[in-house]
Design a protein around this motif. Sequence first.
Motif, PDB file in Angstrom:
ATOM      1  N   SER A   8       2.677   3.814 -11.074  1.00 18.93           N
ATOM      2  CA  SER A   8       1.524   4.611 -10.667  1.00 18.93           C
ATOM      3  C   SER A   8       0.240   3.901 -11.083  1.00 18.93           C
ATOM      4  CB  SER A   8       1.588   5.997 -11.302  1.00 18.93           C
ATOM      5  OG  SER A   8       1.738   5.864 -12.702  1.00 18.93           O
ATOM      6  N   MET A   9      -0.833   4.205 -10.373  1.00 27.31           N
ATOM      7  CA  MET A   9      -2.121   3.551 -10.647  1.00 27.31           C
ATOM      8  C   MET A   9      -3.262   4.497 -10.297  1.00 27.31           C
ATOM      9  SD  MET A   9      -1.538  -0.067  -8.653  1.00 27.31           S
ATOM     10  CE  MET A   9      -0.966   0.514  -7.071  1.00 27.31           C
ATOM     11  N   VAL A  10      -4.357   4.336 -11.030  1.00 27.77           N
ATOM     12  CA  VAL A  10      -5.638   4.869 -10.565  1.00 27.77           C
ATOM     13  C   VAL A  10      -6.450   3.661 -10.127  1.00 27.77           C
ATOM     14  CG1 VAL A  10      -7.847   5.836 -11.307  1.00 27.77           C
ATOM     15  CG2 VAL A  10      -5.722   6.990 -11.906  1.00 27.77           C
ATOM     16  N   ILE A  11      -6.890   3.671  -8.888  1.00 24.85           N
ATOM     17  CA  ILE A  11      -7.718   2.573  -8.368  1.00 24.85           C
ATOM     18  C   ILE A  11      -9.147   3.113  -8.288  1.00 24.85           C
ATOM     19  CG2 ILE A  11      -8.075   1.001  -6.419  1.00 24.85           C
ATOM     20  CD1 ILE A  11      -5.054   1.425  -5.786  1.00 24.85           C
ATOM     21  N   THR A  12     -10.083   2.425  -8.938  1.00 29.07           N
ATOM     22  CA  THR A  12     -11.411   3.061  -9.094  1.00 29.07           C
ATOM     23  C   THR A  12     -12.420   2.611  -8.033  1.00 29.07           C
ATOM     24  OG1 THR A  12     -12.463   1.452 -10.574  1.00 29.07           O
ATOM     25  CG2 THR A  12     -10.985   3.061 -11.593  1.00 29.07           C
TER      26      THR A  12
ATOM     27  N   GLN B 219      -4.923  -7.078   3.872  1.00 29.77           N
ATOM     28  CA  GLN B 219      -3.775  -6.570   4.642  1.00 29.77           C
ATOM     29  C   GLN B 219      -2.457  -6.922   3.944  1.00 29.77           C
ATOM     30  OE1 GLN B 219      -3.386  -7.215   9.001  1.00 29.77           O
ATOM     31  NE2 GLN B 219      -2.288  -9.061   8.421  1.00 29.77           N
ATOM     32  N   HIS B 220      -1.625  -5.935   3.720  1.00 26.11           N
ATOM     33  CA  HIS B 220      -0.331  -6.179   3.066  1.00 26.11           C
ATOM     34  C   HIS B 220       0.597  -5.009   3.372  1.00 26.11           C
ATOM     35  CE1 HIS B 220      -2.275  -3.371   0.343  1.00 26.11           C
ATOM     36  NE2 HIS B 220      -1.076  -3.055  -0.119  1.00 26.11           N
ATOM     37  N   ASN B 221       1.875  -5.193   3.058  1.00 26.23           N
ATOM     38  CA  ASN B 221       2.779  -4.040   3.035  1.00 26.23           C
ATOM     39  C   ASN B 221       3.428  -3.956   1.650  1.00 26.23           C
ATOM     40  OD1 ASN B 221       4.510  -6.186   3.469  1.00 26.23           O
ATOM     41  ND2 ASN B 221       4.901  -5.638   5.588  1.00 26.23           N
ATOM     42  N   ASP B 222       3.681  -2.715   1.218  1.00 28.45           N
ATOM     43  CA  ASP B 222       4.013  -2.491  -0.191  1.00 28.45           C
ATOM     44  C   ASP B 222       5.405  -2.991  -0.576  1.00 28.45           C
ATOM     45  OD1 ASP B 222       1.526  -1.393  -0.483  1.00 28.45           O
ATOM     46  OD2 ASP B 222       2.206   0.683  -0.317  1.00 28.45           O
ATOM     47  N   SER B 223       6.340  -3.043   0.383  1.00 22.78           N
ATOM     48  CA  SER B 223       7.695  -3.497   0.030  1.00 22.78           C
ATOM     49  C   SER B 223       7.721  -4.969  -0.354  1.00 22.78           C
ATOM     50  CB  SER B 223       8.689  -3.218   1.173  1.00 22.78           C
ATOM     51  OG  SER B 223       9.104  -1.867   1.113  1.00 22.78           O
TER      52      SER B 223
ATOM     53  N   PHE C  66       2.511   7.124  -2.180  1.00 25.71           N
ATOM     54  CA  PHE C  66       1.752   8.383  -2.096  1.00 25.71           C
ATOM     55  C   PHE C  66       0.366   8.059  -2.629  1.00 25.71           C
ATOM     56  CE2 PHE C  66       4.993  11.542  -1.115  1.00 25.71           C
ATOM     57  CZ  PHE C  66       6.121  10.765  -1.259  1.00 25.71           C
ATOM     58  N   TRP C  67      -0.648   8.249  -1.832  1.00 28.85           N
ATOM     59  CA  TRP C  67      -2.004   7.801  -2.188  1.00 28.85           C
ATOM     60  C   TRP C  67      -2.941   8.999  -2.072  1.00 28.85           C
ATOM     61  CZ3 TRP C  67      -6.900   7.475  -0.361  1.00 28.85           C
ATOM     62  CH2 TRP C  67      -7.719   6.445  -0.837  1.00 28.85           C
ATOM     63  N   PHE C  68      -3.487   9.417  -3.212  1.00 30.45           N
ATOM     64  CA  PHE C  68      -4.345  10.612  -3.252  1.00 30.45           C
ATOM     65  C   PHE C  68      -5.801  10.191  -3.441  1.00 30.45           C
ATOM     66  CE2 PHE C  68      -0.233  11.783  -4.935  1.00 30.45           C
ATOM     67  CZ  PHE C  68       0.027  13.027  -4.370  1.00 30.45           C
TER      68      PHE C  68
ATOM     69  N   ALA D  54     -12.527   3.104   2.254  1.00 31.45           N
ATOM     70  CA  ALA D  54     -11.394   3.956   2.669  1.00 31.45           C
ATOM     71  C   ALA D  54     -10.241   3.059   3.140  1.00 31.45           C
ATOM     72  CB  ALA D  54     -11.832   4.873   3.811  1.00 31.45           C
ATOM     73  N   LEU D  55      -9.015   3.563   2.986  1.00 28.04           N
ATOM     74  CA  LEU D  55      -7.833   2.816   3.447  1.00 28.04           C
ATOM     75  C   LEU D  55      -7.791   2.794   4.970  1.00 28.04           C
ATOM     76  CD1 LEU D  55      -4.650   4.031   1.507  1.00 28.04           C
ATOM     77  CD2 LEU D  55      -5.830   1.842   1.295  1.00 28.04           C
ATOM     78  N   SER D  56      -7.305   1.686   5.535  1.00 26.97           N
ATOM     79  CA  SER D  56      -7.027   1.713   6.974  1.00 26.97           C
ATOM     80  C   SER D  56      -5.640   1.108   7.235  1.00 26.97           C
ATOM     81  CB  SER D  56      -8.111   1.003   7.775  1.00 26.97           C
ATOM     82  OG  SER D  56      -8.178  -0.342   7.418  1.00 26.97           O
TER      83      SER D  56
ATOM     84  N   LEU E  27       1.423  -2.143   7.591  1.00 24.38           N
ATOM     85  CA  LEU E  27       0.294  -2.960   7.133  1.00 24.38           C
ATOM     86  C   LEU E  27      -0.912  -2.056   6.888  1.00 24.38           C
ATOM     87  CD1 LEU E  27       0.649  -6.008   9.546  1.00 24.38           C
ATOM     88  CD2 LEU E  27       1.049  -5.981   7.069  1.00 24.38           C
ATOM     89  N   HIS E  28      -1.558  -2.276   5.751  1.00 24.84           N
ATOM     90  CA  HIS E  28      -2.764  -1.510   5.437  1.00 24.84           C
ATOM     91  C   HIS E  28      -3.676  -2.354   4.563  1.00 24.84           C
ATOM     92  CE1 HIS E  28       0.166  -0.651   2.256  1.00 24.84           C
ATOM     93  NE2 HIS E  28      -0.824  -0.296   1.460  1.00 24.84           N
ATOM     94  N   LYS E  29      -4.903  -1.892   4.417  1.00 22.22           N
ATOM     95  CA  LYS E  29      -5.896  -2.660   3.656  1.00 22.22           C
ATOM     96  C   LYS E  29      -7.052  -1.746   3.292  1.00 22.22           C
ATOM     97  CE  LYS E  29      -8.292  -4.105   7.864  1.00 22.22           C
ATOM     98  NZ  LYS E  29      -8.884  -5.154   8.655  1.00 22.22           N
ATOM     99  N   SER E  30      -7.931  -2.228   2.426  1.00 22.16           N
ATOM    100  CA  SER E  30      -9.210  -1.532   2.201  1.00 22.16           C
ATOM    101  C   SER E  30     -10.277  -2.578   1.954  1.00 22.16           C
ATOM    102  CB  SER E  30      -9.103  -0.528   1.048  1.00 22.16           C
ATOM    103  OG  SER E  30      -8.960  -1.191  -0.191  1.00 22.16           O
ATOM    104  N   GLU E  31     -11.494  -2.266   2.412  1.00 20.18           N
ATOM    105  CA  GLU E  31     -12.611  -3.220   2.301  1.00 20.18           C
ATOM    106  C   GLU E  31     -13.279  -3.078   0.936  1.00 20.18           C
ATOM    107  OE1 GLU E  31     -12.817  -5.308   4.688  1.00 20.18           O
ATOM    108  OE2 GLU E  31     -11.527  -4.216   6.090  1.00 20.18           O
TER     109      GLU E  31
ATOM    110  N   THR F 285     -18.455   5.550  -6.032  1.00 20.25           N
ATOM    111  CA  THR F 285     -17.112   5.077  -6.372  1.00 20.25           C
ATOM    112  C   THR F 285     -16.091   5.713  -5.418  1.00 20.25           C
ATOM    113  OG1 THR F 285     -16.944   6.861  -7.986  1.00 20.25           O
ATOM    114  CG2 THR F 285     -17.571   4.686  -8.827  1.00 20.25           C
ATOM    115  N   ARG F 286     -14.887   5.173  -5.425  1.00 21.73           N
ATOM    116  CA  ARG F 286     -13.814   5.734  -4.585  1.00 21.73           C
ATOM    117  C   ARG F 286     -12.536   5.750  -5.419  1.00 21.73           C
ATOM    118  NH1 ARG F 286      -9.786   2.623  -1.446  1.00 21.73           N
ATOM    119  NH2 ARG F 286      -9.014   3.044  -3.549  1.00 21.73           N
ATOM    120  N   PHE F 287     -12.458   6.721  -6.352  1.00 21.76           N
ATOM    121  CA  PHE F 287     -11.266   6.823  -7.192  1.00 21.76           C
ATOM    122  C   PHE F 287     -10.090   7.340  -6.355  1.00 21.76           C
ATOM    123  CE2 PHE F 287     -12.262   6.742 -11.909  1.00 21.76           C
ATOM    124  CZ  PHE F 287     -13.509   6.133 -11.772  1.00 21.76           C
TER     125      PHE F 287
END
Length: 297
Positions: free
Chosen positions: A143-147, A158-162, A175-177, A188-190, A247-251, A258-260
């Motif tokens: 688990s992580m908090v991304i700030t 761009q990556h995939n988590d597996s 699961f991303w909250f 924001a995630l895309s 595939l997903h990414k964020s800029e 902030t975007r916690f």
Amino acid sequence: MEQRRLEYLTREQINQFDRDGYLCIRGFLSPEETIGLLDRAKQLLEEFNINDHPKTKFTTGDDNHVGDDYFLTSGDKIRFFLEEDAVDAHGKLTRDKSKAVNKIGHGLHELDPAFRKVTLQNERLKSLVRDLHFHKDPVALQSMVITKQTKIGGEVRQHNDSTFLYTDPPSALGFWFALENCTPENGALSFLPGSHKTTPIVKRFVRLPEGGTGFEDLISPAEVPPKPEGKYVLTECDLVIIHGSVLHKSERNQSLFTRFAYTFHMIDSPPYAVYDEKNWLQPSKELPFSRILTQEA
Ligand SMILES: O=C(O)CCC(=O)C(=O)O
């Protein structure tokens, strides 16, 4: 075949996840739960001690991925990984420590009561997991908090988590909250919808025998299919469920806000999927991966 009785999701949402490789859900956490996690994350940032910190930065380049001991032994700890731009050439912070952290990881869901409650002691989550039926016997891995700090919150390419949380066969599910508003300006995630069906896992992130981390090819480079074309779709919802192959990414965060976010991942367990010793994150005897569906509340 008899259809499973659904507890939380609709059949349409399950079909959407299957089609797109991700699913946006609104209102999964109450505003009080979301604020509780945000406040707790900020408290952790205020309280951590920068003086005995090794100044480990969270770097994600293909040739330069974080892989020191502080990172490799963080699976059962609460540790703080710094933004690349928050540390100068002499190893000094360029801003207050609470605004210098890229992410907190990777054992929040086990060790911190507020995050544990949402992850391992959450009946709503168990209902959702049963409905999605992605795994036979899911366990929580990390688990992580991304700030995503203002101005320096780094791009996640761009990556995939597996690739990073590899099992055989691939079984990662994220699961991303969003703990704060997500906008195009604050990172924001895309997602590339449907890319989970066209993007096999062709390499995996591993511990290298000589120390540190790197990537191991799973097929020969000549066999790697071309990256799928398509238009990324921005998500501004408060929970996203993420298929391990999509595939997903964020800029980079260009804004003054902030975007916690809080995120955790599940994988399947043997005999359905094998997680081996090459993976960067290793369970310890004291803290094995917790089962999601049989966990005592
Ligand atoms: O929160 C972000 O910006 C990126 C998160 C992500 O892509 C991940 O954890 O896989």
